[in-house]
Design a protein around this motif. Sequence first.
Motif, PDB file in Angstrom:
ATOM      1  N   ARG A 135      25.702   0.057  23.328  1.00  0.00           N
ATOM      2  CA  ARG A 135      26.301   1.307  23.843  1.00  0.00           C
ATOM      3  C   ARG A 135      25.362   2.021  24.806  1.00  0.00           C
ATOM      4  NH1 ARG A 135      29.863   3.933  19.451  1.00  0.00           N
ATOM      5  NH2 ARG A 135      30.946   2.088  18.673  1.00  0.00           N
ATOM      6  N   ARG A 136      25.979   2.793  25.704  1.00  0.00           N
ATOM      7  CA  ARG A 136      25.172   3.679  26.546  1.00  0.00           C
ATOM      8  C   ARG A 136      25.192   5.076  25.938  1.00  0.00           C
ATOM      9  NH1 ARG A 136      24.193   0.149  30.883  1.00  0.00           N
ATOM     10  NH2 ARG A 136      25.731  -1.473  30.605  1.00  0.00           N
ATOM     11  N   SER A 137      24.264   5.945  26.382  1.00  0.00           N
ATOM     12  CA  SER A 137      24.098   7.221  25.675  1.00  0.00           C
ATOM     13  C   SER A 137      25.377   8.052  25.637  1.00  0.00           C
ATOM     14  CB  SER A 137      22.938   8.025  26.263  1.00  0.00           C
ATOM     15  OG  SER A 137      23.103   8.203  27.637  1.00  0.00           O
ATOM     16  N   GLY A 138      26.217   7.923  26.686  1.00  0.00           N
ATOM     17  CA  GLY A 138      27.473   8.667  26.716  1.00  0.00           C
ATOM     18  C   GLY A 138      28.461   8.230  25.641  1.00  0.00           C
ATOM     19  N   GLU A 139      28.214   7.057  25.065  1.00  0.00           N
ATOM     20  CA  GLU A 139      29.121   6.523  24.043  1.00  0.00           C
ATOM     21  C   GLU A 139      28.561   6.685  22.623  1.00  0.00           C
ATOM     22  OE1 GLU A 139      30.612   2.871  26.945  1.00  0.00           O
ATOM     23  OE2 GLU A 139      28.893   2.605  25.624  1.00  0.00           O
ATOM     24  N   LEU A 140      27.525   7.502  22.491  1.00  0.00           N
ATOM     25  CA  LEU A 140      26.922   7.741  21.177  1.00  0.00           C
ATOM     26  C   LEU A 140      27.141   9.189  20.768  1.00  0.00           C
ATOM     27  CD1 LEU A 140      23.434   6.064  21.815  1.00  0.00           C
ATOM     28  CD2 LEU A 140      25.303   5.098  20.453  1.00  0.00           C
ATOM     29  N   SER A 141      27.252   9.441  19.455  1.00  0.00           N
ATOM     30  CA  SER A 141      27.292  10.825  18.967  1.00  0.00           C
ATOM     31  C   SER A 141      25.887  11.413  19.105  1.00  0.00           C
ATOM     32  CB  SER A 141      27.717  10.846  17.498  1.00  0.00           C
ATOM     33  OG  SER A 141      26.675  10.325  16.686  1.00  0.00           O
ATOM     34  N   GLY A 142      25.774  12.729  18.935  1.00  0.00           N
ATOM     35  CA  GLY A 142      24.465  13.384  19.041  1.00  0.00           C
ATOM     36  C   GLY A 142      23.462  12.822  18.050  1.00  0.00           C
ATOM     37  N   GLY A 143      23.899  12.621  16.817  1.00  0.00           N
ATOM     38  CA  GLY A 143      23.006  12.088  15.786  1.00  0.00           C
ATOM     39  C   GLY A 143      22.600  10.651  16.074  1.00  0.00           C
ATOM     40  N   GLN A 144      23.557   9.857  16.568  1.00  0.00           N
ATOM     41  CA  GLN A 144      23.232   8.468  16.923  1.00  0.00           C
ATOM     42  C   GLN A 144      22.233   8.435  18.070  1.00  0.00           C
ATOM     43  OE1 GLN A 144      27.201   7.099  17.753  1.00  0.00           O
ATOM     44  NE2 GLN A 144      27.565   6.413  15.646  1.00  0.00           N
ATOM     45  N   ALA A 145      22.467   9.260  19.087  1.00  0.00           N
ATOM     46  CA  ALA A 145      21.566   9.283  20.245  1.00  0.00           C
ATOM     47  C   ALA A 145      20.155   9.691  19.810  1.00  0.00           C
ATOM     48  CB  ALA A 145      22.088  10.249  21.311  1.00  0.00           C
ATOM     49  N   GLN A 146      20.084  10.638  18.871  1.00  0.00           N
ATOM     50  CA  GLN A 146      18.766  11.095  18.425  1.00  0.00           C
ATOM     51  C   GLN A 146      18.067  10.020  17.593  1.00  0.00           C
ATOM     52  OE1 GLN A 146      17.461  13.061  20.067  1.00  0.00           O
ATOM     53  NE2 GLN A 146      16.410  14.749  19.112  1.00  0.00           N
ATOM     54  N   ARG A 147      18.833   9.219  16.845  1.00  0.00           N
ATOM     55  CA  ARG A 147      18.225   8.112  16.106  1.00  0.00           C
ATOM     56  C   ARG A 147      17.738   7.025  17.065  1.00  0.00           C
ATOM     57  NH1 ARG A 147      22.441   6.467  11.875  1.00  0.00           N
ATOM     58  NH2 ARG A 147      23.791   7.948  12.921  1.00  0.00           N
ATOM     59  N   VAL A 148      18.488   6.806  18.155  1.00  0.00           N
ATOM     60  CA  VAL A 148      18.031   5.844  19.173  1.00  0.00           C
ATOM     61  C   VAL A 148      16.732   6.354  19.803  1.00  0.00           C
ATOM     62  CG1 VAL A 148      18.567   4.765  21.402  1.00  0.00           C
ATOM     63  CG2 VAL A 148      20.345   4.933  19.638  1.00  0.00           C
ATOM     64  N   ALA A 149      16.694   7.654  20.080  1.00  0.00           N
ATOM     65  CA  ALA A 149      15.479   8.241  20.659  1.00  0.00           C
ATOM     66  C   ALA A 149      14.307   8.111  19.682  1.00  0.00           C
ATOM     67  CB  ALA A 149      15.719   9.711  21.006  1.00  0.00           C
ATOM     68  N   LEU A 150      14.584   8.250  18.389  1.00  0.00           N
ATOM     69  CA  LEU A 150      13.541   8.093  17.375  1.00  0.00           C
ATOM     70  C   LEU A 150      13.036   6.649  17.352  1.00  0.00           C
ATOM     71  CD1 LEU A 150      11.924   9.225  14.990  1.00  0.00           C
ATOM     72  CD2 LEU A 150      13.910   8.722  13.520  1.00  0.00           C
ATOM     73  N   ALA A 151      13.969   5.698  17.413  1.00  0.00           N
ATOM     74  CA  ALA A 151      13.580   4.284  17.461  1.00  0.00           C
ATOM     75  C   ALA A 151      12.690   4.027  18.675  1.00  0.00           C
ATOM     76  CB  ALA A 151      14.824   3.396  17.511  1.00  0.00           C
ATOM     77  N   ARG A 152      13.067   4.599  19.809  1.00  0.00           N
ATOM     78  CA  ARG A 152      12.261   4.392  21.019  1.00  0.00           C
ATOM     79  C   ARG A 152      10.864   4.991  20.863  1.00  0.00           C
ATOM     80  NH1 ARG A 152      14.350   6.695  26.611  1.00  0.00           N
ATOM     81  NH2 ARG A 152      13.843   8.603  25.498  1.00  0.00           N
ATOM     82  N   ALA A 153      10.779   6.128  20.169  1.00  0.00           N
ATOM     83  CA  ALA A 153       9.480   6.779  19.973  1.00  0.00           C
ATOM     84  C   ALA A 153       8.586   5.978  19.030  1.00  0.00           C
ATOM     85  CB  ALA A 153       9.682   8.193  19.428  1.00  0.00           C
ATOM     86  N   LEU A 154       9.193   5.179  18.140  1.00  0.00           N
ATOM     87  CA  LEU A 154       8.412   4.486  17.107  1.00  0.00           C
ATOM     88  C   LEU A 154       8.203   3.002  17.374  1.00  0.00           C
ATOM     89  CD1 LEU A 154       9.983   6.151  13.931  1.00  0.00           C
ATOM     90  CD2 LEU A 154       7.722   6.610  14.920  1.00  0.00           C
ATOM     91  N   VAL A 155       8.957   2.440  18.313  1.00  0.00           N
ATOM     92  CA  VAL A 155       8.989   0.984  18.475  1.00  0.00           C
ATOM     93  C   VAL A 155       7.622   0.391  18.807  1.00  0.00           C
ATOM     94  CG1 VAL A 155       9.604   0.906  20.938  1.00  0.00           C
ATOM     95  CG2 VAL A 155      10.420  -0.898  19.414  1.00  0.00           C
ATOM     96  N   ALA A 156       6.800   1.121  19.530  1.00  0.00           N
ATOM     97  CA  ALA A 156       5.496   0.582  19.923  1.00  0.00           C
ATOM     98  C   ALA A 156       4.414   0.870  18.877  1.00  0.00           C
ATOM     99  CB  ALA A 156       5.088   1.126  21.295  1.00  0.00           C
ATOM    100  N   GLY A 157       4.818   1.421  17.708  1.00  0.00           N
ATOM    101  CA  GLY A 157       3.841   1.672  16.646  1.00  0.00           C
ATOM    102  C   GLY A 157       2.818   2.730  17.008  1.00  0.00           C
ATOM    103  N   PRO A 158       3.278   3.936  17.420  1.00  0.00           N
ATOM    104  CA  PRO A 158       2.331   4.979  17.825  1.00  0.00           C
ATOM    105  C   PRO A 158       1.504   5.462  16.647  1.00  0.00           C
ATOM    106  CG  PRO A 158       4.503   5.938  17.514  1.00  0.00           C
ATOM    107  CD  PRO A 158       4.670   4.447  17.387  1.00  0.00           C
TER     108      PRO A 158
END
Length: 227
Positions: A135-158
């Motif tokens: 999905r693209r961001s326009g096809e996600l709910s607010g909570g889903q988009a924020q979980r995707v953003a969380l995944a992106r923030a954590l994927v590189a093991g910060p």
Amino acid sequence: TSLVEARDVVLSFGSTPALRGAELSVAQGEIVAVTGPSGSGKSTLLHCLAGILVPDEGEIHYDGRRIDALRETERSALRRDRFGFVFQFGQLVPELTAEENVALPLLLARGRRSTALREARAWFERLGLAGLEGRRSGELSGGQAQRVALARALVAGPRVLFADEPTGALDSLTGEQVMDLLVGSAREQGTTVVLVTHEPRVAAFADREVIVRDGRVTPLSVGRAAS
Ligand code: ADP
Ligand code: ADP
């Protein structure tokens, strides 16, 4: 010993003082909520700790090293390699799919597309996003988009996750689900978290809460912390 620390930090925007001697020390693995009234300097403090803004006075330390004196290129490399970020809004690149958004930090750091996408996909299961990879961001709910953003923030093991009002655009139930996942993932990975929020229910997820008032940091009053 602290992993991230602000020492007597002063910063003004033109004639507007934002920080007036802010002190904060965050230990490795700790989850700290920074609360306080609107305009008190919370975001500015987060941006200083994360090496985005450079204070006028005082020092920022990360992992035993003073980082406010580094060149912008060095600070940006540090942010890319060691820090993850979640903000309130507009974080996903709308032209990319959800999994491409999550893979982005890995692509920027190491390159290989197939590996990056495989690692990104693992996060979809973990954060309850299975099936939404394309999905693209326009096809996600607010909570889903924020979980995707969380995944992106954590994927590189910060080592440190900086979150600025990560639930600010969500209703309270969805916000609590996002916080559960944020805190759960951080604890699992030993990630240190600095979380800015004006919502007490969100701050309650942290190990410790500090309050920013007029550009200075004060601990939460003992009375409330003990109750
Ligand atoms: P908070 O996150 O607690 O709402 P901020 O750190 O965003 O507070 O802002 C602290 C003060 O600095 C406020 O008076 C705000 O208006 C001001 N400020 C923040 N960012 C800027 C900026 N880029 N330019 C001018 N003033 C700013
Ligand atoms: P937050 O408190 O979550 O940062 P704001 O609405 O205060 O939300 O700030 C959003 C953005 O606008 C930030 O990048 C901040 O630096 C900037 N900003 C805040 N106050 C001002 C201001 N008075 N003038 C210019 N930019 C500002």
